[in-house]
Design an enzyme around this catalytic site. Structure first.
Site, PDB file in Angstrom:
ATOM      1  N   GLY A  28      -4.483  -8.436  -1.514  1.00 15.36           N
ATOM      2  CA  GLY A  28      -3.579  -9.191  -0.649  1.00 15.36           C
ATOM      3  C   GLY A  28      -2.393  -8.363  -0.200  1.00 15.36           C
ATOM      4  N   GLY A  33      -2.791  -0.667   6.909  1.00 15.41           N
ATOM      5  CA  GLY A  33      -3.825   0.129   6.229  1.00 15.41           C
ATOM      6  C   GLY A  33      -5.074  -0.717   6.010  1.00 15.41           C
ATOM      7  N   HIS A  34      -4.882  -1.947   5.495  1.00 14.98           N
ATOM      8  CA  HIS A  34      -6.029  -2.850   5.313  1.00 14.98           C
ATOM      9  C   HIS A  34      -6.671  -3.169   6.666  1.00 14.98           C
ATOM     10  CE1 HIS A  34      -3.482  -4.128   1.726  1.00 14.98           C
ATOM     11  NE2 HIS A  34      -4.607  -3.719   1.168  1.00 14.98           N
ATOM     12  N   GLN A 145      -8.173   6.235   1.724  1.00 12.95           N
ATOM     13  CA  GLN A 145      -7.886   7.569   1.151  1.00 12.95           C
ATOM     14  C   GLN A 145      -6.660   7.541   0.235  1.00 12.95           C
ATOM     15  OE1 GLN A 145      -6.891  10.507   4.183  1.00 12.95           O
ATOM     16  NE2 GLN A 145      -5.717  11.670   2.688  1.00 12.95           N
ATOM     17  N   LYS A 146      -5.735   6.612   0.471  1.00 10.16           N
ATOM     18  CA  LYS A 146      -4.505   6.616  -0.333  1.00 10.16           C
ATOM     19  C   LYS A 146      -4.843   6.517  -1.824  1.00 10.16           C
ATOM     20  CE  LYS A 146      -1.058   3.540  -0.755  1.00 10.16           C
ATOM     21  NZ  LYS A 146      -0.925   3.571  -2.213  1.00 10.16           N
ATOM     22  N   SER A 182       1.615   0.770   1.834  1.00 10.68           N
ATOM     23  CA  SER A 182       1.204   0.245   0.531  1.00 10.68           C
ATOM     24  C   SER A 182       1.826  -1.126   0.376  1.00 10.68           C
ATOM     25  CB  SER A 182       1.725   1.182  -0.569  1.00 10.68           C
ATOM     26  OG  SER A 182       1.804   0.497  -1.803  1.00 10.68           O
TER      27      SER A 182
END
Ligand code: PAF
Length: 294
Positions: A28, A33-34, A145-146, A182
């Site tokens: 969540g 990024g998501h 990739q993070k 993030s």
């Protein structure tokens, strides 16, 4: 879009999805990024399924499970806008009913870096990812990739257990200035956000050195560290130059691709970031091949 809380209802809805299905698993607090993972899934699949589950088994006793950002309504709106078909959003008792007792322990690739700092973290990740794969039955699953070592751990599990899913890895999405997106960035104050910029500046300084021909892992690590220690608000946990497939620390000068990664606290927030050297490998096809090996 359907949001489903139970395994049996999800399985029933999943059967109706024909063609290639891509999965994007999340805890969540969705960010760009998501959304980039969802876009990539939509580009190659007929349907996309998502999940929202803050997985208690991947948090240590002194970590931020209780305070982890939760915004289910916002997440569901973001999933819907992005064009996701089904979202699995179970309560913890659905995933871990009383007497739950089976965990996945991935070997060597999980031991260094995050694995050595966060005891039990990858055991929790591998266990929940296996459950999510079994429940959602995707053809492809997308990761970022993070969390590079997470990718390697998931790939090892997929290989070792002969799971029929293709793991795809998308490049890091960064804010202006370079901070890697993030969910935990929500914890940062305005001044900490300024401090966090230094993390990527350090990685960039090393990748500039790499561009100019530097191939010594030791020198590249030192270049990152030099940038980080100049900021008094940054408490460095580790800086690593590792083999992209095995996560083993590199010591010899090499032309092999490298995962240059770091973990550091900015204020109370622990952040991770990385670059792959050479940077030209930071695209979905190469990352999916090299991170964690084939
Ligand atoms: O990367 C994450 O958000 C989590 O580790 C995952 C893969 C959703 C498992 O809980």
């Amino acid at each position: 879009m359907q949001t489903i809380e139970t395994v049996s209802a999800f399985r029933t809805a999943r059967v109706a999805l024909k063609g290639r299905v891509g999965a994007v698993f999340t805890m969540g607090a969705l960010h760009e990024g998501h959304l980039s993972l969802i876009q990539l899934a939509k580009a190659s699949c007929d349907h996309v399924v998502g999940s929202v589950f803050v997985n208690p088994t991947q948090f240590g006793p002194r970590e931020d499970f209780t305070g982890y950002p939760r915004d289910l309504d916002g997440d569901l709106r973001a999933f819907e806008t992005a064009g996701v078909d089904l979202v699995f959003a179970p309560h913890p008792e659905i995933m871990y009913p009383p007497h739950f007792q089976t965990y996945i322990e991935v070997g060597e690739v999980s031991h260094a870096l995050e694995g050595s700092r966060r005891r039990g973290f990858f055991r929790g990740v591998a266990t929940v990812v296996l459950k999510l794969l079994n429940i959602t039955q995707p053809d492809l699953a997308y990761f970022g990739q993070k969390d590079a070592q997470q990718v390697a751990v998931v790939k090892a599990m997929v290989r070792d257990f002969n799971l029929e899913v293709d793991i795809k890895v998308a490049p890091i999405v960064r804010e202006e200035g370079g901070i890697a997106l993030s969910s935990r960035n929500r914890y940062l104050s305005a001044s900490e956000r300024k401090g966090a910029l230094v993390l990527y500046q350090g990685l960039q300084a090393a990748s500039d050195a790499y561009e100019q021909g530097e191939r010594s892992p030791k020198v590249l690590r030192r270049t990152v560290l030099k940038a980080l220690i100049q900021d008094p608000y940054i408490d460095v946990d580790y800086v690593s130059a590792a083999d992209v497939a095995t996560m083993d620390e590199l010591h010899e000068v090499t032309d092999q691709p490298m995962l240059l990664s770091l973990a550091a606290r900015v204020g109370k927030t622990r952040l991770i970031d990385n670059v792959i050297l050479p940077r030209s490998l930071e695209n979905i096809d190469d990352l999916s091949k090299i991170l964690g090996g084939e």
